[in-house]
Design a protein around this motif. Sequence first.
Motif, PDB file in Angstrom:
ATOM      1  N   ALA A 131       0.992  16.003 -10.516  1.00 39.97           N
ATOM      2  CA  ALA A 131       1.408  15.743 -11.892  1.00 39.97           C
ATOM      3  C   ALA A 131       1.974  14.337 -12.021  1.00 39.97           C
ATOM      4  O   ALA A 131       1.766  13.659 -13.035  1.00 39.97           O
ATOM      5  N   VAL A 132       2.682  13.883 -10.990  1.00 42.49           N
ATOM      6  CA  VAL A 132       3.332  12.567 -11.009  1.00 42.49           C
ATOM      7  C   VAL A 132       3.254  11.953  -9.618  1.00 42.49           C
ATOM      8  O   VAL A 132       3.428  12.657  -8.611  1.00 42.49           O
ATOM      9  N   VAL A 133       3.011  10.654  -9.578  1.00 39.71           N
ATOM     10  CA  VAL A 133       3.166   9.883  -8.351  1.00 39.71           C
ATOM     11  C   VAL A 133       4.503   9.157  -8.430  1.00 39.71           C
ATOM     12  O   VAL A 133       4.764   8.414  -9.378  1.00 39.71           O
ATOM     13  N   LEU A 134       5.366   9.389  -7.443  1.00 37.10           N
ATOM     14  CA  LEU A 134       6.667   8.749  -7.344  1.00 37.10           C
ATOM     15  C   LEU A 134       6.583   7.694  -6.251  1.00 37.10           C
ATOM     16  O   LEU A 134       6.373   8.020  -5.080  1.00 37.10           O
ATOM     17  N   ALA A 135       6.736   6.429  -6.625  1.00 31.87           N
ATOM     18  CA  ALA A 135       6.561   5.328  -5.684  1.00 31.87           C
ATOM     19  C   ALA A 135       7.892   4.618  -5.463  1.00 31.87           C
ATOM     20  O   ALA A 135       8.485   4.091  -6.407  1.00 31.87           O
ATOM     21  N   ASP A 136       8.364   4.608  -4.234  1.00 37.92           N
ATOM     22  CA  ASP A 136       9.653   4.013  -3.885  1.00 37.92           C
ATOM     23  C   ASP A 136       9.424   2.628  -3.287  1.00 37.92           C
ATOM     24  O   ASP A 136       9.051   2.505  -2.121  1.00 37.92           O
ATOM     25  N   GLU A 137       9.632   1.575  -4.083  1.00 42.69           N
ATOM     26  CA  GLU A 137       9.427   0.204  -3.629  1.00 42.69           C
ATOM     27  C   GLU A 137       8.085   0.058  -2.903  1.00 42.69           C
ATOM     28  O   GLU A 137       8.035  -0.394  -1.748  1.00 42.69           O
ATOM     29  N   PRO A 138       6.970   0.429  -3.534  1.00 39.88           N
ATOM     30  CA  PRO A 138       5.692   0.484  -2.810  1.00 39.88           C
ATOM     31  C   PRO A 138       5.180  -0.863  -2.330  1.00 39.88           C
ATOM     32  O   PRO A 138       4.292  -0.912  -1.473  1.00 39.88           O
ATOM     33  N   THR A 139       5.720  -1.966  -2.856  1.00 35.96           N
ATOM     34  CA  THR A 139       5.283  -3.290  -2.424  1.00 35.96           C
ATOM     35  C   THR A 139       6.351  -4.015  -1.608  1.00 35.96           C
ATOM     36  O   THR A 139       6.167  -5.165  -1.231  1.00 35.96           O
ATOM     37  N   GLY A 140       7.447  -3.342  -1.313  1.00 36.56           N
ATOM     38  CA  GLY A 140       8.572  -4.005  -0.665  1.00 36.56           C
ATOM     39  C   GLY A 140       8.277  -4.516   0.728  1.00 36.56           C
ATOM     40  O   GLY A 140       8.924  -5.456   1.191  1.00 36.56           O
ATOM     41  N   ALA A 141       7.313  -3.910   1.433  1.00 34.39           N
ATOM     42  CA  ALA A 141       6.997  -4.328   2.801  1.00 34.39           C
ATOM     43  C   ALA A 141       5.703  -5.128   2.876  1.00 34.39           C
ATOM     44  O   ALA A 141       5.172  -5.330   3.967  1.00 34.39           O
ATOM     45  N   LEU A 142       5.208  -5.603   1.720  1.00 33.73           N
ATOM     46  CA  LEU A 142       3.900  -6.261   1.678  1.00 33.73           C
ATOM     47  C   LEU A 142       4.026  -7.732   1.320  1.00 33.73           C
ATOM     48  O   LEU A 142       4.978  -8.148   0.643  1.00 33.73           O
ATOM     49  N   ASP A 143       3.055  -8.523   1.754  1.00 29.58           N
ATOM     50  CA  ASP A 143       2.959  -9.898   1.298  1.00 29.58           C
ATOM     51  C   ASP A 143       2.513  -9.914  -0.159  1.00 29.58           C
ATOM     52  O   ASP A 143       2.064  -8.890  -0.695  1.00 29.58           O
ATOM     53  N   SER A 144       2.622 -11.061  -0.820  1.00 25.11           N
ATOM     54  CA  SER A 144       2.397 -11.118  -2.261  1.00 25.11           C
ATOM     55  C   SER A 144       0.969 -10.734  -2.645  1.00 25.11           C
ATOM     56  O   SER A 144       0.757 -10.039  -3.651  1.00 25.11           O
ATOM     57  N   GLN A 145      -0.015 -11.147  -1.856  1.00 20.26           N
ATOM     58  CA  GLN A 145      -1.399 -10.817  -2.194  1.00 20.26           C
ATOM     59  C   GLN A 145      -1.652  -9.321  -2.066  1.00 20.26           C
ATOM     60  O   GLN A 145      -2.254  -8.703  -2.953  1.00 20.26           O
ATOM     61  N   SER A 146      -1.175  -8.718  -0.979  1.00 20.17           N
ATOM     62  CA  SER A 146      -1.329  -7.275  -0.799  1.00 20.17           C
ATOM     63  C   SER A 146      -0.569  -6.514  -1.869  1.00 20.17           C
ATOM     64  O   SER A 146      -1.028  -5.482  -2.370  1.00 20.17           O
ATOM     65  N   ALA A 147       0.617  -7.024  -2.236  1.00 20.42           N
ATOM     66  CA  ALA A 147       1.415  -6.369  -3.266  1.00 20.42           C
ATOM     67  C   ALA A 147       0.670  -6.337  -4.591  1.00 20.42           C
ATOM     68  O   ALA A 147       0.622  -5.298  -5.267  1.00 20.42           O
ATOM     69  N   ARG A 148       0.080  -7.458  -4.979  1.00 24.18           N
ATOM     70  CA  ARG A 148      -0.667  -7.494  -6.245  1.00 24.18           C
ATOM     71  C   ARG A 148      -1.835  -6.516  -6.219  1.00 24.18           C
ATOM     72  O   ARG A 148      -2.138  -5.861  -7.224  1.00 24.18           O
ATOM     73  N   SER A 149      -2.481  -6.406  -5.062  1.00 22.45           N
ATOM     74  CA  SER A 149      -3.605  -5.489  -4.939  1.00 22.45           C
ATOM     75  C   SER A 149      -3.160  -4.037  -5.109  1.00 22.45           C
ATOM     76  O   SER A 149      -3.814  -3.247  -5.805  1.00 22.45           O
ATOM     77  N   VAL A 150      -2.025  -3.689  -4.497  1.00 18.75           N
ATOM     78  CA  VAL A 150      -1.504  -2.318  -4.614  1.00 18.75           C
ATOM     79  C   VAL A 150      -1.056  -2.038  -6.043  1.00 18.75           C
ATOM     80  O   VAL A 150      -1.305  -0.954  -6.593  1.00 18.75           O
TER      81      VAL A 150
END
Length: 248
Positions: A162-181
């Motif tokens: 019903a819901v996806v709960l994302a806890d800082e999902p880009t916090g461990a990623l580089d900027s390019q990977s973060a934008r992709s996620v």
Amino acid sequence: MATALSVRDLTRSFGEGEHVVHALRGVSLDLPAGSFTAIMGPSGSGKSTLLACLAGLDAPTSGSVTVESDDVTGWSEARRTVLRRNRLGIVFQHFQLIPYLTAEQNVGLPVRLAGRRPDRHRVMSLLDAVGLDGRGGHLPGQLSGGQQQRVAIARALVNEPAVVLADEPTGALDSQSARSVLALLRGLVDQAGQTVLMVTHDPVAASYADRVVFLVDGAEAGRMTSPTVDAVATQLAHLDDLTRGVSA
């Protein structure tokens, strides 16, 4: 519009007497189905506590949590475990993949934990949908950080939550990977009608959401619709004003 998840007057306190800490102070929030909401605030604002209460990892002191039409507030730990497995998808900052399982096996793990056999076609379709076609046989250590987070997102989707709960999902990623996620999460909302709630410190991440809810000292201190990076950053730069509003 249907509501995927709602909370009413949610409080969470720790300790007693003069040592009590009020982590949440009467938070109310509705997540319409097919929406993307970001939760922001300084450290200690209650973001992680709110997410834990929504995920059934912690029990609120008072108030209610409703998933679709079910008030799950008073459910036992066993029932909340089933809730997380079948109706909530959780994405962690550090992926939480099992290192000795392949990407395909990690995605199918919630199904196996529920005592069922994973539908391999669905698992592979999810890996394809998150851009990992052909990577199902790879171990987490053979994947980049961004790819591991994509596996974690596919795992969160395997039971059609019903819901996806994302806890800082880009916090461990580089900027390019973060934008992709972030683009992937945005696409899940826009193309698949998935409901997403994301806790983040990052104004860039928040700009992918439909709205931002700001928490200060455990209480809601403001909302922003159609957020931009600059607007979110400006609001975060004036958290003292939000704090005064909460205290007033």
